[in-house]
Motif scaffolding. Structure first.
Motif, PDB file in Angstrom:
ATOM      1  N   ALA A  13       0.832  -1.202   0.000  1.00  0.00           N
ATOM      2  CA  ALA A  13       0.000   0.000   0.000  1.00  0.00           C
ATOM      3  C   ALA A  13       0.867   1.254   0.000  1.00  0.00           C
ATOM      4  CB  ALA A  13      -0.923  -0.005   1.214  1.00  0.00           C
ATOM      5  N   ALA A  14       1.931   1.242   0.799  1.00  0.00           N
ATOM      6  CA  ALA A  14       2.830   2.391   0.854  1.00  0.00           C
ATOM      7  C   ALA A  14       3.515   2.602  -0.484  1.00  0.00           C
ATOM      8  CB  ALA A  14       3.866   2.184   1.958  1.00  0.00           C
ATOM      9  N   ASP A  15       3.900   1.528  -1.131  1.00  0.00           N
ATOM     10  CA  ASP A  15       4.545   1.617  -2.438  1.00  0.00           C
ATOM     11  C   ASP A  15       3.631   2.345  -3.421  1.00  0.00           C
ATOM     12  OD1 ASP A  15       6.250   1.104  -4.641  1.00  0.00           O
ATOM     13  OD2 ASP A  15       5.182  -0.752  -5.090  1.00  0.00           O
ATOM     14  N   ALA A  16       2.375   1.962  -3.468  1.00  0.00           N
ATOM     15  CA  ALA A  16       1.421   2.599  -4.380  1.00  0.00           C
ATOM     16  C   ALA A  16       1.196   4.063  -4.018  1.00  0.00           C
ATOM     17  CB  ALA A  16       0.091   1.839  -4.358  1.00  0.00           C
ATOM     18  N   ARG A  21       1.117   9.742  -4.701  1.00  0.00           N
ATOM     19  CA  ARG A  21       1.030  11.011  -3.974  1.00  0.00           C
ATOM     20  C   ARG A  21       2.394  11.633  -3.682  1.00  0.00           C
ATOM     21  NH1 ARG A  21      -3.160   9.219   0.874  1.00  0.00           N
ATOM     22  NH2 ARG A  21      -4.877   8.465  -0.460  1.00  0.00           N
ATOM     23  N   GLY A  22       3.421  10.802  -3.638  1.00  0.00           N
ATOM     24  CA  GLY A  22       4.728  11.256  -3.196  1.00  0.00           C
ATOM     25  C   GLY A  22       4.974  10.819  -1.761  1.00  0.00           C
ATOM     26  N   PHE A  23       6.248  10.688  -1.413  1.00  0.00           N
ATOM     27  CA  PHE A  23       6.604  10.233  -0.063  1.00  0.00           C
ATOM     28  C   PHE A  23       6.165  11.231   0.996  1.00  0.00           C
ATOM     29  CE2 PHE A  23       9.886  10.364   3.340  1.00  0.00           C
ATOM     30  CZ  PHE A  23       9.576   9.160   3.950  1.00  0.00           C
ATOM     31  N   GLU A  24       6.462  12.514   0.814  1.00  0.00           N
ATOM     32  CA  GLU A  24       6.161  13.517   1.828  1.00  0.00           C
ATOM     33  C   GLU A  24       4.656  13.688   2.052  1.00  0.00           C
ATOM     34  OE1 GLU A  24       8.096  14.967   3.883  1.00  0.00           O
ATOM     35  OE2 GLU A  24       9.989  14.227   3.049  1.00  0.00           O
ATOM     36  N   LYS A  25       3.879  13.551   1.008  1.00  0.00           N
ATOM     37  CA  LYS A  25       2.434  13.777   1.119  1.00  0.00           C
ATOM     38  C   LYS A  25       1.674  12.535   1.582  1.00  0.00           C
ATOM     39  CE  LYS A  25       2.157  17.517  -2.259  1.00  0.00           C
ATOM     40  NZ  LYS A  25       1.564  17.982  -3.532  1.00  0.00           N
ATOM     41  N   THR A  26       2.379  11.435   1.742  1.00  0.00           N
ATOM     42  CA  THR A  26       1.736  10.208   2.229  1.00  0.00           C
ATOM     43  C   THR A  26       1.914  10.112   3.739  1.00  0.00           C
ATOM     44  OG1 THR A  26       2.155   9.031   0.149  1.00  0.00           O
ATOM     45  CG2 THR A  26       1.682   7.697   2.085  1.00  0.00           C
ATOM     46  N   SER A  27       0.812   9.971   4.450  1.00  0.00           N
ATOM     47  CA  SER A  27       0.855   9.918   5.914  1.00  0.00           C
ATOM     48  C   SER A  27       0.709   8.489   6.415  1.00  0.00           C
ATOM     49  CB  SER A  27      -0.268  10.765   6.499  1.00  0.00           C
ATOM     50  OG  SER A  27      -1.540  10.212   6.148  1.00  0.00           O
TER      51      SER A  27
END
Length: 203
Positions: A13-16, A21-27
């Motif tokens: 899920a994090a990979d997708a 969204r980008g790493f920084e914008k993913t919480s």
């Protein structure tokens, strides 16, 4: 559900989400919601987002190596293998138009913030570079195999960036055709003896 399976789902899920969204914008909350986990269960597997990032990079590296191994096993010639690399742009055209190259976008984002994982993410480009160099060497270009590998790698990144900017599938297909013609021009030319044999076979 086993711990390993849950962890794998989190990483997938994090990979997708990192790609979309980008790493920084993913919480943390966004990843937990995508997997359907409570915050407590989520923290059991990962304490920080950087830990998840390391796992995502490892997943992408493993997938990249598996793909390269498959191309090596299934494509009969170095030229065919190099074409597999170029055609990857067509196979992934929809995702590229929406989000760019997953490796390139992550590397660029991490480099901007001087993130400690930036070097690890860039190593995926290293996997491609090494493999492409091997194919150019096998094609008879040992002297400049690495330069050719870097040229093809940079060319594919440029195509992905512009396809993402303009959302233009026709551009991707046209550029892959041009790469294919360039690769064909680098293939060894048949010797006179082989050419005569080929002519006699078809006469």
């Amino acid at each position: 559900m086993t711990v390993a399976t849950t962890r794998d789902r989190i990483v997938e899920a994090a990979d997708a989400l990192f790609y979309q969204r980008g790493f920084e914008k993913t919480s943390f909350a966004g990843i937990a919601d995508a997997v359907g986990l409570s915050r407590g269960n989520f923290y059991y597997h990962f304490k920080t987002k950087d830990e998840i990032l390391d796992a995502v990079i490892a997943l992408r590296a493993a997938r990249t190596q598996a793909m390269l191994d498959e191309w090596t096993a299934l494509a009969p010639t170095p030229l065919d293998r190099l074409r597999c690399f170029a055609e990857m742009l067509i196979h992934n055209r929809e995702a590229i138009q929406h989000h760019g190259c997953p490796v390139g976008t992550l590397c660029a984002e991490l480099a901007k913030s001087a993130h400690p994982a930036s070097g690890n993410a860039a190593m995926i480009f290293g996997q491609f570079r090494d493999w492409l160099r091997e194919q150019f060497e096998a094609l008879g270009h040992a002297g400049d195999a690495d330069a050719l590998a870097m040229h093809l790698l940079s060319r594919s990144q440029g195509i992905a960036a512009l396809a993402n900017a303009f959302h233009d599938e026709a551009f991707i297909r046209h550029e892959v055709e041009r790469i294919d013609a360039w690769l064909a021009s680098l293939a060894p030319k048949p010797t006179a003896t082989r050419a005569r044999r080929a002519k006699n076979t078809h006469s």
